[in-house]
Design an enzyme around this catalytic site. Structure first.
Site, PDB file in Angstrom:
ATOM      1  N   HIS A   1      -5.179  -2.074  -2.410  1.00 23.57           N
ATOM      2  CA  HIS A   1      -4.101  -2.327  -1.590  1.00 23.57           C
ATOM      3  C   HIS A   1      -3.231  -1.301  -1.478  1.00 23.57           C
ATOM      4  O   HIS A   1      -3.313  -0.082  -2.104  1.00 23.57           O
ATOM      5  CB  HIS A   1      -3.121  -3.479  -2.239  1.00 23.57           C
ATOM      6  CG  HIS A   1      -3.806  -4.592  -2.617  1.00 23.57           C
ATOM      7  ND1 HIS A   1      -3.659  -5.945  -2.246  1.00 23.57           N
ATOM      8  CD2 HIS A   1      -4.558  -4.720  -3.755  1.00 23.57           C
ATOM      9  CE1 HIS A   1      -4.188  -6.860  -2.974  1.00 23.57           C
ATOM     10  NE2 HIS A   1      -4.750  -6.103  -4.156  1.00 23.57           N
ATOM     11  N   TYR A   2      -2.232  -1.111  -0.452  1.00 25.94           N
ATOM     12  CA  TYR A   2      -1.004  -0.341  -0.614  1.00 25.94           C
ATOM     13  C   TYR A   2       0.135  -1.110  -0.861  1.00 25.94           C
ATOM     14  O   TYR A   2       0.277  -2.330  -0.378  1.00 25.94           O
ATOM     15  CB  TYR A   2      -0.824   0.442   0.856  1.00 25.94           C
ATOM     16  CG  TYR A   2      -0.638  -0.141   2.287  1.00 25.94           C
ATOM     17  CD1 TYR A   2       0.096  -1.057   2.296  1.00 25.94           C
ATOM     18  CD2 TYR A   2      -1.269   0.551   3.235  1.00 25.94           C
ATOM     19  CE1 TYR A   2       0.358  -1.734   3.535  1.00 25.94           C
ATOM     20  CE2 TYR A   2      -1.072  -0.199   4.598  1.00 25.94           C
ATOM     21  CZ  TYR A   2      -0.037  -1.131   4.764  1.00 25.94           C
ATOM     22  OH  TYR A   2       0.208  -1.824   5.964  1.00 25.94           O
ATOM     23  N   THR A   3       1.087  -0.326  -1.573  1.00 28.23           N
ATOM     24  CA  THR A   3       2.399  -1.341  -1.788  1.00 28.23           C
ATOM     25  C   THR A   3       3.147  -1.668  -0.774  1.00 28.23           C
ATOM     26  O   THR A   3       3.700  -2.769  -0.809  1.00 28.23           O
ATOM     27  CB  THR A   3       3.310  -0.245  -2.631  1.00 28.23           C
ATOM     28  OG1 THR A   3       3.466   0.798  -1.945  1.00 28.23           O
ATOM     29  CG2 THR A   3       2.611  -0.084  -4.006  1.00 28.23           C
TER      30      THR A   3
ATOM     31  N   GLU B   1      -2.810  -1.303  -6.581  1.00 31.60           N
ATOM     32  CA  GLU B   1      -1.898  -1.006  -5.347  1.00 31.60           C
ATOM     33  C   GLU B   1      -1.827   0.537  -5.493  1.00 31.60           C
ATOM     34  O   GLU B   1      -1.602   1.264  -6.433  1.00 31.60           O
ATOM     35  CB  GLU B   1      -0.487  -1.719  -6.065  1.00 31.60           C
ATOM     36  CG  GLU B   1      -0.808  -3.023  -6.157  1.00 31.60           C
ATOM     37  CD  GLU B   1      -0.166  -3.657  -4.462  1.00 31.60           C
ATOM     38  OE1 GLU B   1      -0.179  -2.898  -3.688  1.00 31.60           O
ATOM     39  OE2 GLU B   1      -0.220  -4.885  -4.266  1.00 31.60           O
TER      40      GLU B   1
ATOM     41  N   HIS C   1      -7.773  -5.135   0.779  1.00 30.78           N
ATOM     42  CA  HIS C   1      -7.347  -6.335   0.986  1.00 30.78           C
ATOM     43  C   HIS C   1      -7.312  -6.946   2.503  1.00 30.78           C
ATOM     44  O   HIS C   1      -7.322  -8.104   2.512  1.00 30.78           O
ATOM     45  CB  HIS C   1      -5.701  -6.034   0.775  1.00 30.78           C
ATOM     46  CG  HIS C   1      -4.852  -7.345   0.323  1.00 30.78           C
ATOM     47  ND1 HIS C   1      -3.439  -7.319   0.321  1.00 30.78           N
ATOM     48  CD2 HIS C   1      -5.201  -8.589   0.174  1.00 30.78           C
ATOM     49  CE1 HIS C   1      -3.074  -8.618  -0.041  1.00 30.78           C
ATOM     50  NE2 HIS C   1      -4.139  -9.352  -0.065  1.00 30.78           N
TER      51      HIS C   1
ATOM     52  N   ASP D   1      -3.964  -3.630   4.949  1.00 27.79           N
ATOM     53  CA  ASP D   1      -3.964  -2.545   3.860  1.00 27.79           C
ATOM     54  C   ASP D   1      -5.157  -2.359   3.218  1.00 27.79           C
ATOM     55  O   ASP D   1      -5.882  -3.423   2.900  1.00 27.79           O
ATOM     56  CB  ASP D   1      -2.623  -2.614   2.798  1.00 27.79           C
ATOM     57  CG  ASP D   1      -2.916  -4.139   2.158  1.00 27.79           C
ATOM     58  OD1 ASP D   1      -3.270  -5.186   2.756  1.00 27.79           O
ATOM     59  OD2 ASP D   1      -2.733  -4.015   0.695  1.00 27.79           O
TER      60      ASP D   1
END
Length: 275
Positions: free
Chosen positions: A45-47, A110, A152, A162
Site C-alpha cells: 500500500h501507500y499511506t 504501508e 492494494h 495504491d
C-alpha cells in the site's frame, strides 16, 4: 510522535518478526487469521496521507479500526505495528482469485507516500531499498508465491489506486520479489474500452480472472472490467494507465498469464484478436 487521542489502553508491546524493524509501534487493530494456516499473500500500500506521522497515528487508533503489519518511512526506517501471525486490518473489501478475506491471507506493508490526492511524489530510492529488503525477509518466513505479491489496487480495483504506477515493481522483481514481465510498449491501433461487447472482451476478462482479478466473464466491457484493466496497468503496464485495453495491455497481460509461476491451472486462452 503524538499518541492517538483515546481512552483505550495502549496496545501491548511485542517482539518484532524481522531484524530489519527499527521500532515497534503496537496497534490494537488486529485479530485471528481465519481459515488459513498462515499468510500466503503480500500486499503493498501507500499511506495516502499528507503526514506520515498522521498515517501511523491513524493505523494505531482504536476508533479507526485499520492497521497494517509494517510501515516503511521515506528515510527507509521500518516500524512494525502488528505481529505477522495476526490478521491486520488493511485490505478492506477485496478479492483475489478464490480469496475474499484478504486480511486473513496477507501481510500488509504501508509505504509512506501521500499518494495521488496529495501530489504523489516519487518513492525515494532508500525507501524502495528498505521495502525490497523487508519483502525478501518476509518471504524467508512465509511461502508466498511470486504472483501473490500484489498491490492494494490489484485486490480492490474499484476502490484503490495504491501504491500506484510510480512504484518501481521492477526493483523488487530484480531481487526475486514478485512476478513481472517486460511491458509491451504502448502503440496506436485497435483497442477495447467501456461499453464494447463480444468474444474478444470475454477473452480479456478470462485472462484477468485467470491471473486473479475479480472480474465477471460476461463479454461486456463493464465498469468492473475497466477498473481491473486500470489496476493491471498500474502494476504491470505502467507506461499508460487509462483503463483501455490496447494492444500493449493485452500483450503484457498474456505474457504475464503465460509465465505465471507455480500454478496447476490450464494455460490462458490466446489473447483477443483486436486487429
Amino acid at each position: 510522535m503524538t499518541e492517538p487521542p483515546t481512552d483505550n489502553p495502549p496496545a501491548p508491546p511485542f517482539a518484532p518478526d524481522s531484524p530489519l524493524v527499527a521500532q515497534v509501534l503496537p496497534s490494537p487493530n488486529h485479530g485471528e487469521r481465519l481459515g488459513v494456516a498462515g499468510p500466503d499473500m503480500l500486499l503493498l500500500h501507500y499511506t495516502g496521507m499528507e503526514s506520515t506521522d498522521q498515517a501511523v497515528e491513524w493505523l494505531r487508533s482504536p476508533e479507526r479500526q485499520v492497521s497494517a503489519h509494517y510501515v516503511v518511512f521515506e528515510d527507509g526506517r521500518i516500524a512494525q505495528l502488528v505481529p505477522e501471525a495476526r490478521r491486520a486490518w488493511h485490505a478492506g473489501a477485496a478479492h483475489w482469485a478464490s480469496a475474499t478475506d484478504i486480511n486473513s491471507h496477507s501481510i500488509g506493508i504501508e509505504i509512506a507516500n501521500p499518494g495521488h490526492d496529495f501530489g504523489y511524489p516519487p518513492f525515494p530510492a532508500i525507501q524502495i531499498e528498505a521495502v525490497t529488503a523487508l519483502c525478501k525477509d518476509i518471504l524467508t518466513r512465509h511461502p508466498i508465491p511470486p504472483d501473490r505479491v500484489l498491490a492494494h489496487s490489484d485486490v480492490a480495483p474499484m476502490r484503490k489506486e495504491d501504491p500506484g504506477e510510480k512504484f518501481p515493481w521492477e526493483v523488487l522483481h530484480r531481487f526475486g520479489v514478485g512476478h513481472l514481465v517486460e511491458e509491451a510498449p504502448p502503440s496506436d491501433g485497435r483497442y477495447f474500452m467501456r461499453g464494447e461487447h463480444g468474444q474478444p472482451i470475454e477473452a480479456l476478462q478470462a485472462m484477468l480472472a485467470f491471473y486473479g482479478y475479480g472480474v465477471p466473464v460476461t463479454g461486456t466491457y463493464c465498469e468492473e472490467t475497466e477498473a481491473a484493466v486500470r489496476a493491471f496497468q498500474r502494476h504491470f503496464r505502467r507506461a499508460r494507465v487509462d483503463g483501455i485495453a490496447d494492444v500493449s495491455t493485452l500483450a503484457t497481460l498474456y505474457a504475464l498469464c503465460a509465465s505465471r509461476p507455480g500454478t496447476a491451472e490450464p494455460e490462458p486462452a490466446e489473447p483477443p484478436n483486436i486487429a
